[in-house]
Design a protein around this motif. Structure first.
Motif, PDB file in Angstrom:
ATOM      1  N   ILE A 138       0.833  -1.198   0.000  1.00 63.41           N
ATOM      2  CA  ILE A 138       0.000   0.000   0.000  1.00 63.41           C
ATOM      3  C   ILE A 138       0.865   1.245   0.000  1.00 63.41           C
ATOM      4  CG2 ILE A 138      -1.639   1.337   1.384  1.00 63.41           C
ATOM      5  CD1 ILE A 138      -2.835  -1.309   2.332  1.00 63.41           C
ATOM      6  N   ARG A 139       2.026   1.155   0.621  1.00 66.47           N
ATOM      7  CA  ARG A 139       2.911   2.307   0.773  1.00 66.47           C
ATOM      8  C   ARG A 139       4.053   2.335  -0.245  1.00 66.47           C
ATOM      9  NH1 ARG A 139       0.409   0.363   4.877  1.00 66.47           N
ATOM     10  NH2 ARG A 139      -0.261   1.669   6.639  1.00 66.47           N
ATOM     11  N   CYS A 140       4.344   1.195  -0.838  1.00 72.86           N
ATOM     12  CA  CYS A 140       5.492   1.122  -1.760  1.00 72.86           C
ATOM     13  C   CYS A 140       5.096   0.728  -3.181  1.00 72.86           C
ATOM     14  CB  CYS A 140       6.520   0.121  -1.230  1.00 72.86           C
ATOM     15  SG  CYS A 140       7.268   0.598   0.337  1.00 72.86           S
ATOM     16  N   THR A 141       3.828   0.731  -3.506  1.00 76.18           N
ATOM     17  CA  THR A 141       3.312   0.367  -4.823  1.00 76.18           C
ATOM     18  C   THR A 141       3.502  -1.122  -5.094  1.00 76.18           C
ATOM     19  OG1 THR A 141       3.908   2.566  -5.640  1.00 76.18           O
ATOM     20  CG2 THR A 141       3.251   0.916  -7.285  1.00 76.18           C
ATOM     21  N   ALA A 142       2.397  -1.835  -5.177  1.00 72.40           N
ATOM     22  CA  ALA A 142       2.449  -3.283  -5.333  1.00 72.40           C
ATOM     23  C   ALA A 142       2.954  -3.681  -6.711  1.00 72.40           C
ATOM     24  CB  ALA A 142       1.051  -3.876  -5.111  1.00 72.40           C
ATOM     25  N   PRO A 143       3.612  -4.832  -6.836  1.00 76.25           N
ATOM     26  CA  PRO A 143       4.023  -5.341  -8.152  1.00 76.25           C
ATOM     27  C   PRO A 143       2.800  -5.850  -8.912  1.00 76.25           C
ATOM     28  CG  PRO A 143       4.493  -6.965  -6.467  1.00 76.25           C
ATOM     29  CD  PRO A 143       4.002  -5.748  -5.739  1.00 76.25           C
ATOM     30  N   SER A 144       2.934  -6.030 -10.220  1.00 72.25           N
ATOM     31  CA  SER A 144       1.819  -6.516 -11.031  1.00 72.25           C
ATOM     32  C   SER A 144       1.408  -7.919 -10.625  1.00 72.25           C
ATOM     33  CB  SER A 144       2.200  -6.489 -12.515  1.00 72.25           C
ATOM     34  OG  SER A 144       3.397  -7.238 -12.737  1.00 72.25           O
ATOM     35  N   THR A 145       2.373  -8.737 -10.262  1.00 69.60           N
ATOM     36  CA  THR A 145       2.110 -10.077  -9.738  1.00 69.60           C
ATOM     37  C   THR A 145       3.006 -10.318  -8.539  1.00 69.60           C
ATOM     38  OG1 THR A 145       3.756 -11.073 -11.224  1.00 69.60           O
ATOM     39  CG2 THR A 145       1.457 -11.014 -11.993  1.00 69.60           C
ATOM     40  N   MET A 146       2.554 -11.133  -7.621  1.00 74.08           N
ATOM     41  CA  MET A 146       3.334 -11.395  -6.419  1.00 74.08           C
ATOM     42  C   MET A 146       4.610 -12.151  -6.765  1.00 74.08           C
ATOM     43  SD  MET A 146       3.709 -10.781  -3.372  1.00 74.08           S
ATOM     44  CE  MET A 146       4.876 -11.289  -2.111  1.00 74.08           C
ATOM     45  N   PHE A 147       5.655 -11.889  -5.988  1.00 74.28           N
ATOM     46  CA  PHE A 147       6.939 -12.533  -6.243  1.00 74.28           C
ATOM     47  C   PHE A 147       6.831 -14.045  -6.076  1.00 74.28           C
ATOM     48  CE2 PHE A 147       7.599  -8.802  -3.332  1.00 74.28           C
ATOM     49  CZ  PHE A 147       7.710  -7.856  -4.332  1.00 74.28           C
ATOM     50  N   THR A 148       7.521 -14.768  -6.927  1.00 76.49           N
ATOM     51  CA  THR A 148       7.643 -16.217  -6.768  1.00 76.49           C
ATOM     52  C   THR A 148       9.088 -16.625  -6.510  1.00 76.49           C
ATOM     53  OG1 THR A 148       7.864 -16.494  -9.171  1.00 76.49           O
ATOM     54  CG2 THR A 148       5.645 -16.678  -8.239  1.00 76.49           C
ATOM     55  N   THR A 149      10.038 -15.749  -6.819  1.00 80.45           N
ATOM     56  CA  THR A 149      11.455 -16.019  -6.583  1.00 80.45           C
ATOM     57  C   THR A 149      12.100 -14.797  -5.945  1.00 80.45           C
ATOM     58  OG1 THR A 149      12.181 -15.201  -8.754  1.00 80.45           O
ATOM     59  CG2 THR A 149      11.557 -17.543  -8.599  1.00 80.45           C
ATOM     60  N   TRP A 150      13.251 -15.024  -5.341  1.00 77.93           N
ATOM     61  CA  TRP A 150      13.971 -13.928  -4.690  1.00 77.93           C
ATOM     62  C   TRP A 150      14.442 -12.894  -5.715  1.00 77.93           C
ATOM     63  CZ3 TRP A 150      13.728 -13.063   0.284  1.00 77.93           C
ATOM     64  CH2 TRP A 150      14.597 -12.120   0.858  1.00 77.93           C
ATOM     65  N   SER A 151      14.828 -13.331  -6.892  1.00 78.80           N
ATOM     66  CA  SER A 151      15.279 -12.395  -7.924  1.00 78.80           C
ATOM     67  C   SER A 151      14.141 -11.457  -8.343  1.00 78.80           C
ATOM     68  CB  SER A 151      15.808 -13.157  -9.138  1.00 78.80           C
ATOM     69  OG  SER A 151      14.812 -13.984  -9.702  1.00 78.80           O
ATOM     70  N   GLU A 152      12.899 -11.929  -8.317  1.00 75.96           N
ATOM     71  CA  GLU A 152      11.765 -11.067  -8.647  1.00 75.96           C
ATOM     72  C   GLU A 152      11.580  -9.988  -7.593  1.00 75.96           C
ATOM     73  OE1 GLU A 152       8.345 -13.481  -9.220  1.00 75.96           O
ATOM     74  OE2 GLU A 152       9.092 -14.407 -11.067  1.00 75.96           O
ATOM     75  N   LEU A 153      11.825 -10.337  -6.330  1.00 81.89           N
ATOM     76  CA  LEU A 153      11.772  -9.331  -5.271  1.00 81.89           C
ATOM     77  C   LEU A 153      12.819  -8.253  -5.495  1.00 81.89           C
ATOM     78  CD1 LEU A 153      11.047  -8.157  -2.495  1.00 81.89           C
ATOM     79  CD2 LEU A 153      12.552  -9.879  -1.465  1.00 81.89           C
ATOM     80  N   LEU A 154      14.043  -8.662  -5.803  1.00 79.83           N
ATOM     81  CA  LEU A 154      15.113  -7.687  -6.033  1.00 79.83           C
ATOM     82  C   LEU A 154      14.805  -6.828  -7.252  1.00 79.83           C
ATOM     83  CD1 LEU A 154      18.261  -9.930  -5.351  1.00 79.83           C
ATOM     84  CD2 LEU A 154      17.002  -8.476  -3.754  1.00 79.83           C
ATOM     85  N   SER A 155      14.231  -7.424  -8.288  1.00 77.46           N
ATOM     86  CA  SER A 155      13.869  -6.661  -9.483  1.00 77.46           C
ATOM     87  C   SER A 155      12.798  -5.633  -9.172  1.00 77.46           C
ATOM     88  CB  SER A 155      13.395  -7.610 -10.585  1.00 77.46           C
ATOM     89  OG  SER A 155      14.430  -8.482 -10.981  1.00 77.46           O
ATOM     90  N   TRP A 156      11.840  -5.998  -8.318  1.00 74.66           N
ATOM     91  CA  TRP A 156      10.780  -5.055  -7.935  1.00 74.66           C
ATOM     92  C   TRP A 156      11.375  -3.845  -7.217  1.00 74.66           C
ATOM     93  CZ3 TRP A 156       9.206  -4.168  -2.704  1.00 74.66           C
ATOM     94  CH2 TRP A 156       8.106  -3.304  -2.581  1.00 74.66           C
ATOM     95  N   ILE A 157      12.358  -4.079  -6.361  1.00 72.15           N
ATOM     96  CA  ILE A 157      12.986  -2.967  -5.642  1.00 72.15           C
ATOM     97  C   ILE A 157      13.663  -2.019  -6.630  1.00 72.15           C
ATOM     98  CG2 ILE A 157      14.775  -2.348  -3.980  1.00 72.15           C
ATOM     99  CD1 ILE A 157      14.223  -5.005  -2.569  1.00 72.15           C
ATOM    100  N   ARG A 158      14.386  -2.586  -7.590  1.00 70.54           N
ATOM    101  CA  ARG A 158      15.131  -1.751  -8.549  1.00 70.54           C
ATOM    102  C   ARG A 158      14.214  -1.058  -9.549  1.00 70.54           C
ATOM    103  NH1 ARG A 158      18.004  -6.580  -9.202  1.00 70.54           N
ATOM    104  NH2 ARG A 158      19.825  -6.782  -7.858  1.00 70.54           N
TER     105      ARG A 158
END
Length: 275
Positions: free
Chosen positions: A184-204
């Motif tokens: 809610i505060r950091c803008t949600a990704p289009s789809t929830m992460f399934t791997t750790w690399s997807e989390l890191l990509s969302w941050i960048r």
């Protein structure tokens, strides 16, 4: 060892030649082969300004004889043997911890996630937990079972899957409830992460530097607090609702931003976080 008069340098155990420690170069039978006792100093191997060594019988002894021919005799009687601390290509008479550490520490290529884990303004305990998680070294139940520990691998927070890093921090229903508040505060990704690399990509992939920094701070706080609650449940049987975990996370993120509000990069983060 810098050779002077040869009265201090151990013939066998000091590094006074480019061959290193001669006890290792010649071998443990070196003192018998060269007829020089094991506790001898370099000066003991010199008689009447010549090296008192038998004819070489091995390639290693030949190398030693070749080096000895480059040392002018007699040795300088007015110069003492001295130790030098050599770290890499930086010789000196004193020990420098920082230089020695740079030589000894393992080297590896810079990871593409380094800016997500280590950045100015990060909280050390959060960054360390994030670093451990990024390396996938958190002692989750599945890892502990793989080490031979007789424990169940079920996730202690949701009991719906094996406790791996990705399950615990990305797909566990308990963690997802905390993630929803963060999104809610950091803008949600289009789809929830399934791997750790997807989390890191969302941050960048944040659209601005401020949002990227906020995602870093919030993600590290999330990983720290979820892992803290996991440990409280496993070791102390302390169970609290996910809303309480987010309340603690929210309070800590606000404190981090407030503490660093005078920094230019943090000055606008509070307005982004307060929704």
């Amino acid at each position: 060892m810098s050779l002077g008069n040869g009265q201090l340098a151990s013939f066998w155990y000091d590094n006074w030649s480019p061959l290193g420690h001669l006890i290792n170069h010649i071998g443990p039978l070196g003192p018998r082969a060269l007829r020089i006792r094991s506790n001898a100093v370099v000066a003991d191997a010199i008689v009447n300004s010549t090296w008192s060594l038998p004819h070489p019988r091995s390639a290693q002894e030949v190398e030693l004889h070749a080096h000895l021919t480059t040392i002018p005799l007699p040795l300088h009687t007015d110069i003492d043997d001295t130790y030098e601390c050599v770290a890499g290509d930086s010789p000196g008479c004193g020990f420098i911890a920082s230089t020695t550490w740079e030589v000894l520490r393992p080297r590896d290529q810079v990871k593409d996630w380094v800016d997500v884990v280590w950045f100015k303004g990060s909280v050390p305990k959060h960054a360390f937990t994030m670093w451990t998680a990024t390396w996938d070294r958190l002692p989750t139940r599945e890892r502990l079972a793989a080490w031979g520990m007789p424990i169940a691998t079920t996730c202690p927070l949701c009991a719906r899957g094996n406790e791996t890093r990705d399950h615990l921090l990305l797909s566990c229903e308990y963690s997802l409830q905390v993630w929803r508040e963060v999104f809610i505060r950091c803008t949600a990704p289009s789809t929830m992460f399934t791997t750790w690399s997807e989390l890191l990509s969302w941050i960048r992939a944040a659209g601005s530097k401020e949002l990227k920094l906020l995602r870093k701070v919030a993600t590290q706080a999330f990983v720290f607090h979820i892992w803290k609650q996991r440990n409280n449940l496993v070791h102390n049987q302390l169970s609290i609702p996910s809303s309480s975990v987010f309340a603690g996370l929210d309070r800590e993120v606000r404190n981090i931003i407030s503490d660093k509000r005078k920094r230019k990069t943090f000055s606008n983060l509070m307005s982004l976080w307060l929704r």
